[in-house]
Write a protein that holds these residues in place. Sequence first.
Motif, short mmCIF file in Angstrom:
data_model
loop_
_atom_site.label_atom_id
_atom_site.label_comp_id
_atom_site.label_asym_id
_atom_site.label_seq_id
_atom_site.Cartn_x
_atom_site.Cartn_y
_atom_site.Cartn_z
N ALA A 196 1.10 -1.55 0.04
CA ALA A 196 -0.24 -0.17 -0.14
C ALA A 196 0.60 1.48 0.14
CB ALA A 196 -0.94 -0.46 1.70
N LEU A 197 1.58 1.34 0.65
CA LEU A 197 2.91 2.63 0.77
C LEU A 197 3.46 2.45 -0.59
CD1 LEU A 197 4.19 1.93 4.29
CD2 LEU A 197 2.89 3.73 3.49
N ALA A 198 4.34 1.12 -1.21
CA ALA A 198 4.68 1.14 -2.18
C ALA A 198 4.37 2.32 -3.28
CB ALA A 198 5.34 0.07 -2.31
N ALA A 199 2.45 1.92 -3.62
CA ALA A 199 1.42 1.90 -4.54
C ALA A 199 1.39 3.59 -4.36
CB ALA A 199 0.78 1.81 -4.04
N ILE A 200 2.17 4.37 -3.18
CA ILE A 200 2.49 5.56 -2.97
C ILE A 200 3.10 6.94 -3.06
CG2 ILE A 200 -0.39 6.54 -2.46
CD1 ILE A 200 0.53 6.12 -0.05
N ARG A 201 4.18 5.05 -3.58
CA ARG A 201 5.79 5.73 -3.96
C ARG A 201 5.88 5.95 -2.89
NH1 ARG A 201 6.44 9.26 -9.61
NH2 ARG A 201 6.48 7.53 -10.95
N LEU A 202 6.33 5.13 -2.08
CA LEU A 202 6.68 5.18 -0.22
C LEU A 202 7.71 4.33 -0.21
CD1 LEU A 202 3.90 6.95 2.20
CD2 LEU A 202 6.09 7.92 1.09
N ALA A 203 8.90 4.09 0.97
CA ALA A 203 9.47 2.79 1.14
C ALA A 203 8.21 1.76 1.53
CB ALA A 203 10.67 3.30 2.03
N PRO A 204 8.15 0.10 1.43
CA PRO A 204 7.27 -0.08 2.14
C PRO A 204 8.03 -0.73 3.64
CG PRO A 204 7.98 -0.87 0.30
CD PRO A 204 9.00 -0.19 0.42
N ALA A 205 8.95 -0.44 4.12
CA ALA A 205 9.14 -0.29 5.55
C ALA A 205 8.70 0.82 6.26
CB ALA A 205 10.77 -0.35 5.28
N LEU A 206 8.79 1.81 5.36
CA LEU A 206 7.28 2.52 6.54
C LEU A 206 6.39 2.38 7.56
CD1 LEU A 206 7.43 5.53 4.76
CD2 LEU A 206 8.68 5.76 6.49
N ALA A 207 6.07 1.21 7.63
CA ALA A 207 4.96 0.42 7.65
C ALA A 207 5.24 -0.07 8.91
CB ALA A 207 4.35 -0.46 6.54
N LEU A 208 6.54 0.34 9.43
CA LEU A 208 6.77 0.18 10.54
C LEU A 208 6.54 0.93 11.62
CD1 LEU A 208 9.78 -2.86 10.19
CD2 LEU A 208 6.80 -2.85 10.65
N ASP A 209 6.45 2.21 10.78
CA ASP A 209 6.93 3.64 11.64
C ASP A 209 5.60 3.51 12.48
OD1 ASP A 209 7.05 6.14 12.70
OD2 ASP A 209 8.78 6.74 10.30
N PRO A 210 5.75 4.03 13.33
CA PRO A 210 4.56 4.73 14.21
C PRO A 210 3.89 5.63 13.96
CG PRO A 210 6.49 4.45 15.65
CD PRO A 210 7.25 3.87 14.33
N GLN A 211 5.00 6.33 13.54
CA GLN A 211 4.40 8.09 12.83
C GLN A 211 2.75 7.46 11.26
OE1 GLN A 211 7.16 11.45 11.83
NE2 GLN A 211 7.32 11.10 14.09
N THR A 212 3.59 6.23 10.76
CA THR A 212 2.35 6.30 9.84
C THR A 212 1.22 5.43 10.88
OG1 THR A 212 3.11 3.79 9.49
CG2 THR A 212 4.11 5.55 8.51
N GLN A 213 1.05 4.80 11.72
CA GLN A 213 0.45 4.24 12.24
C GLN A 213 -0.70 4.57 13.36
OE1 GLN A 213 2.56 0.53 14.85
NE2 GLN A 213 3.37 0.25 12.90
N TRP A 214 -2.33 4.38 12.91
CA TRP A 214 -3.24 4.62 14.32
C TRP A 214 -3.94 3.92 14.42
CZ3 TRP A 214 -8.18 4.17 12.17
CH2 TRP A 214 -9.05 4.08 10.58
N VAL A 215 -4.52 4.00 15.44
CA VAL A 215 -5.38 2.87 16.44
C VAL A 215 -6.58 2.76 15.38
CG1 VAL A 215 -6.39 2.10 18.04
CG2 VAL A 215 -4.48 3.67 18.55
N ALA A 216 -6.82 1.50 14.40
CA ALA A 216 -7.66 0.75 14.12
C ALA A 216 -8.52 -0.65 14.39
CB ALA A 216 -7.47 0.63 12.75
N GLN A 217 -10.06 0.34 14.55
CA GLN A 217 -10.95 -1.59 15.22
C GLN A 217 -12.28 -1.58 14.16
OE1 GLN A 217 -12.52 0.27 18.98
NE2 GLN A 217 -10.31 -0.91 20.10
#
Length: 190
Positions: A109-130
Amino acid sequence: MLLFNRAGASCAGRTLSRWLLPLLLLAWAASACSPTFNWREWRSEGTPLLALMPCKPESAARPVPLGGTPTTLHMHSCDTGGLTFAVAWAELPDAARAPEALAQWRGAALAAIRLAPALALDPQTQWVAQVPGADAAQGLMAQGTTHDNRPVQMHAVHFSRGNQIYQAAVYGSRLPEAEKSTFFDGLRLP
């Protein structure tokens, strides 16, 4: 034959104006009945997922490698109000592969918007989802660029139940909170 009343005014003209105003009001009211975000409950065949979609989604399916296995990805999306709303799901042969497959999907999903896939582990890219009924859910948010270098924001939630994995996402140059909340709050696995 033109008819005249006592004051000399045309009866036909007065009759026309008597009908014109109500017709204009009716046309205006009808246009107000077509909102940009026409929320409706939606379900994809083959999965119990219920979602609120703001427009009628188009559907497609294609094979993708998820969790180390070729899997059919079912995609449903629609565009309205300058935003793209998307729901996708896949069924894995083994529920134990869901965490690995979801991690790959977040990176993609990150690569699709031209970002490094490793950013998925960065807490700044995460939000609490339920997502009610899901075994696990993780939110992902980022700002990247489209294939034609326009800025795009993405908010997504990746979740699973059993051997089915899901992504629900909103994309746009800016993401209004009301539409984002309605979309994500409408997700559930009964």
